[in-house]
Design a protein around this motif. Structure first.
Motif, short mmCIF file in Angstrom:
data_model
loop_
_atom_site.label_atom_id
_atom_site.label_comp_id
_atom_site.label_asym_id
_atom_site.label_seq_id
_atom_site.Cartn_x
_atom_site.Cartn_y
_atom_site.Cartn_z
N THR A 54 -1.81 11.43 -15.63
CA THR A 54 -2.32 10.76 -14.44
C THR A 54 -1.17 10.13 -13.67
O THR A 54 -0.08 9.94 -14.21
CB THR A 54 -3.36 9.67 -14.82
N VAL A 55 -1.43 9.81 -12.43
CA VAL A 55 -0.42 9.23 -11.55
C VAL A 55 -0.88 7.82 -11.18
O VAL A 55 -2.05 7.62 -10.83
CB VAL A 55 -0.24 10.10 -10.29
N GLY A 56 0.04 6.88 -11.26
CA GLY A 56 -0.29 5.50 -10.95
C GLY A 56 -0.45 5.25 -9.46
O GLY A 56 0.03 6.02 -8.62
N LEU A 60 1.07 6.85 -5.80
CA LEU A 60 0.14 7.42 -4.82
C LEU A 60 0.30 6.81 -3.44
O LEU A 60 -0.14 7.40 -2.45
CB LEU A 60 -1.31 7.25 -5.29
N ALA A 61 0.90 5.62 -3.37
CA ALA A 61 1.05 4.95 -2.08
C ALA A 61 1.85 5.79 -1.10
O ALA A 61 1.60 5.77 0.10
CB ALA A 61 1.71 3.58 -2.28
N LYS A 114 -9.11 7.85 -12.19
CA LYS A 114 -7.66 8.05 -12.16
C LYS A 114 -7.31 9.31 -11.39
O LYS A 114 -8.11 10.24 -11.29
CB LYS A 114 -7.10 8.11 -13.57
N ALA A 115 -6.10 9.34 -10.85
CA ALA A 115 -5.60 10.52 -10.15
C ALA A 115 -4.95 11.44 -11.18
O ALA A 115 -4.00 11.05 -11.86
CB ALA A 115 -4.60 10.11 -9.08
N VAL A 175 -3.55 15.35 -7.92
CA VAL A 175 -2.21 15.15 -7.38
C VAL A 175 -1.38 16.39 -7.67
O VAL A 175 -1.44 16.95 -8.77
CB VAL A 175 -1.54 13.91 -8.01
N MET A 176 -0.61 16.81 -6.66
CA MET A 176 0.29 17.95 -6.81
C MET A 176 1.62 17.60 -6.17
O MET A 176 1.65 16.83 -5.21
CB MET A 176 -0.28 19.18 -6.11
#
Length: 189
Positions: A54-56, A60-61, A114-115, A175-176
């Motif tokens: 996952t990405v925090g 992601l900002a 989550k992402a 997310v990629m």
């Protein structure tokens, strides 16, 4: 007149050839030694799956989105703006099978909102799937990218892009990306 007739030789003068048994072929194989006794290990009753990456929120900002600036949108597409994030996001939102597969492969991440990182230069193994990534997700994204205009596929992208499968709070997010990449990179991994 014709050719003279040949007479058969008397049976006593004919050579009689007795068939002798042929010797058995020699084998070049040597007997292999018996391996030592090995105690088998029992298989786990519960197979171990690959962890969900996952990405925090901090990462992601700065991620590109379908609605925001720099969301993987380049100047390609024959003078029209290319927003590949929006194109892929729209296709995935319409695909119920993809949404179901993601929910089944990553139930904890989905329920926690989550992402999920699905591609970072290579497709990331998901759950107990045999291959890399989720096959249905890979295929759906590849179809959208493959049929996008060449200029859009070749647009350079920096960093991560965020794809939301719904606008509802806590919905599935994918997310990629990595430092520098192109949408066409998704087709060859």
């Amino acid at each position: 007149m014709g050719p003279p007739a040949m007479e058969a030789a008397p049976a006593s003068t004919r050579s009689v050839r007795a068939d002798k048994p042929r010797p058995a072929p020699r084998s070049s194989l040597r007997p292999t030694p018996t391996p030592p006794a090995v105690t088998p290990l029992p298989a786990s009753a519960h197979p171990v799956s690959a962890p969900t990456l996952t990405v925090g929120e901090g990462q992601l900002a700065s991620a590109g989105t379908a609605d925001g600036p720099g969301g993987g949108a380049g100047a390609g597409g024959g003078g029209q703006g290319c927003n590949m994030v929006k194109l892929v996001q729209t296709a995935l939102r319409k695909n119920a099978r993809v949404r179901t597969a993601i929910a089944q492969a990553h139930p904890e991440a989905v329920s926690a909102g989550k992402a999920i990182l699905v591609w970072n230069g290579d497709w990331i193994r998901s759950g107990l799937q045999d291959g890399k990534g989720l096959a249905g997700l890979r295929q759906a994204i590849a179809l959208e990218v493959a049929f996008a205009p060449e200029a859009c596929r070749a647009d350079p992208v920096r960093g991560l892009v965020l794809i939301k499968l719904s606008d509802e709070p806590g919905s599935v997010r994918l997310v990629m990306g990595h430092d520098r990449w192109r949408w066409s990179d998704l087709l060859f991994n």
